[in-house]
Write a protein that holds these residues in place. Structure first.
Motif, PDB file in Angstrom:
ATOM      1  N   TYR A 125       2.177   7.439  -3.210  1.00  0.00           N
ATOM      2  CA  TYR A 125       2.294   5.984  -3.302  1.00  0.00           C
ATOM      3  C   TYR A 125       3.566   5.548  -2.568  1.00  0.00           C
ATOM      4  O   TYR A 125       4.607   5.338  -3.186  1.00  0.00           O
ATOM      5  N   PRO A 126       3.502   5.421  -1.261  1.00  0.00           N
ATOM      6  CA  PRO A 126       4.698   5.017  -0.510  1.00  0.00           C
ATOM      7  C   PRO A 126       5.148   3.626  -0.911  1.00  0.00           C
ATOM      8  O   PRO A 126       4.334   2.792  -1.315  1.00  0.00           O
ATOM      9  N   PRO A 127       6.443   3.355  -0.841  1.00  0.00           N
ATOM     10  CA  PRO A 127       6.964   2.053  -1.278  1.00  0.00           C
ATOM     11  C   PRO A 127       6.463   0.912  -0.406  1.00  0.00           C
ATOM     12  O   PRO A 127       6.341   1.042   0.809  1.00  0.00           O
ATOM     13  N   LEU A 128       6.176  -0.203  -1.055  1.00  0.00           N
ATOM     14  CA  LEU A 128       5.797  -1.406  -0.324  1.00  0.00           C
ATOM     15  C   LEU A 128       7.021  -2.139   0.202  1.00  0.00           C
ATOM     16  O   LEU A 128       6.961  -2.823   1.229  1.00  0.00           O
ATOM     17  N   THR A 129       8.120  -2.018  -0.497  1.00  0.00           N
ATOM     18  CA  THR A 129       9.373  -2.614  -0.049  1.00  0.00           C
ATOM     19  C   THR A 129      10.511  -1.945  -0.810  1.00  0.00           C
ATOM     20  O   THR A 129      10.280  -1.262  -1.813  1.00  0.00           O
ATOM     21  N   TYR A 130      11.726  -2.122  -0.332  1.00  0.00           N
ATOM     22  CA  TYR A 130      12.905  -1.581  -0.997  1.00  0.00           C
ATOM     23  C   TYR A 130      13.746  -2.735  -1.531  1.00  0.00           C
ATOM     24  O   TYR A 130      14.041  -3.679  -0.800  1.00  0.00           O
TER      25      TYR A 130
END
Length: 297
Positions: A125-130
């Motif tokens: 689940y790669p990040p959508l934003t930081y």
């Protein structure tokens, strides 16, 4: 490529700086031809020590320097030495093999690049934003100085309360946090979002444009019960939407602003390192049936 008899003639020597501009390498049977400048480019590396005369190396009778390592990925190592960047394999196994070589040759920066790619590869689940998390005073100003986009900050700290909470306060606090996460995903490329856990407020939204605070929504208040005070947390959803729209008026849409926004997007993760404990919050979002209709554009 030399056979076994050549290996018997190999001797330990120190490669002087006057050895010549070009070097012939035999890395586990794989032959490479490169320059001393490339091999000694990175300070602190094993290759720098080997080919600057500080360490002895094995050299056969034909002048090939022997390195007892698997040569499968040495071309990748050489490319990194030349350009400080190189395409990396896509498979996890190959990345682990390249990482082992980077660590052996003491190429710390290269190893960090590989480790970051491995983390992305292993995360389903790669990040959508930081979202940077502020943990100390002064960090907000650093972020404001780095970005030319509008900024929305949510300050929250449930432990700052002196009194008991009203019945709906915990639910409303969670709803504020959920709305912040949804907005941060929706407007990741247009607005900078930060969470602040170092402040004194329990739940407070702040909106910034051109590095200045332009609006604030405090969601907490003190109410009087029969014989005691209580803290009440509200969820002013419509007002938050309104101020989020208003802060977009400070968005820089000039060509220079677009370039700055693109640069920020390319380095979004490095921005989060300002807040070091914890460095980032990986935001995920659930899709609701009417999500596109209810969210701002």
């Amino acid at each position: 490529m030399s056979d076994a008899p050549s290996c018997l003639l190999a001797t330990s020597v120190k490669v002087p700086s006057s050895h010549g501009r070009y070097v012939r390498l035999n890395v586990g049977g794989h032959l490479f031809y490169t320059t001393l400048d490339t091999l000694t480019k990175h300070e602190g590396s094993m290759l720098k020590a080997m080919f600057s005369g500080r360490m002895e190396v094995l050299m056969d009778s034909e002048g090939w320097v022997l390195i007892d390592r698997c040569g499968k990925h040495f071309a990748t190592v050489l490319n990194y030495l030349r350009d400080n960047t190189t395409p990396l394999p896509s498979s996890e196994r190959d990345l682990e093999e390249v990482l082992a070589e980077a660590k052996f040759y003491l190429l710390d920066d290269f190893a960090k690049v590989i480790q970051r790619k491995l983390l992305v590869l292993r995360d389903p689940y790669p990040p959508l934003t930081y979202v940077p998390v502020l943990t100390a005073p002064g960090q907000l100003q650093k972020i404001l100085d780095l970005t030319r986009k509008p900024l929305i900050r949510l300050m929250y700290n449930r432990g700052n309360n002196k009194y008991s909470y009203t019945s709906n306060s915990d639910e409303n606090l969670l709803r504020n946090m959920e709305l912040f996460d949804r907005l941060s995903v929706k407007f990741a490329t247009r607005i900078t979002f930060v969470k602040d856990i170092a402040g004194t407020e329990i739940c407070c939204w702040s909106f910034y444009g051109l590095c200045k605070k332009v609006a604030e929504i405090c969601c907490e208040s003190i109410v009087y019960a029969t014989e005691k005070k209580q803290t009440k947390i509200e969820y002013p959803e419509a007002k938050i939407f309104e101020e989020a729209l208003n802060v977009l008026l400070y968005e820089d849409r000039s060509p220079d602003g677009d370039r700055a926004a693109a640069l920020y997007a390319a380095n979004a993760q490095s921005l989060a390192t300002i807040a070091t404990v914890p460095p980032t919050v990986k935001t995920t979002a659930r899709r609701f049936p009417d999500d596109d209709d209810n969210m701002l554009y």
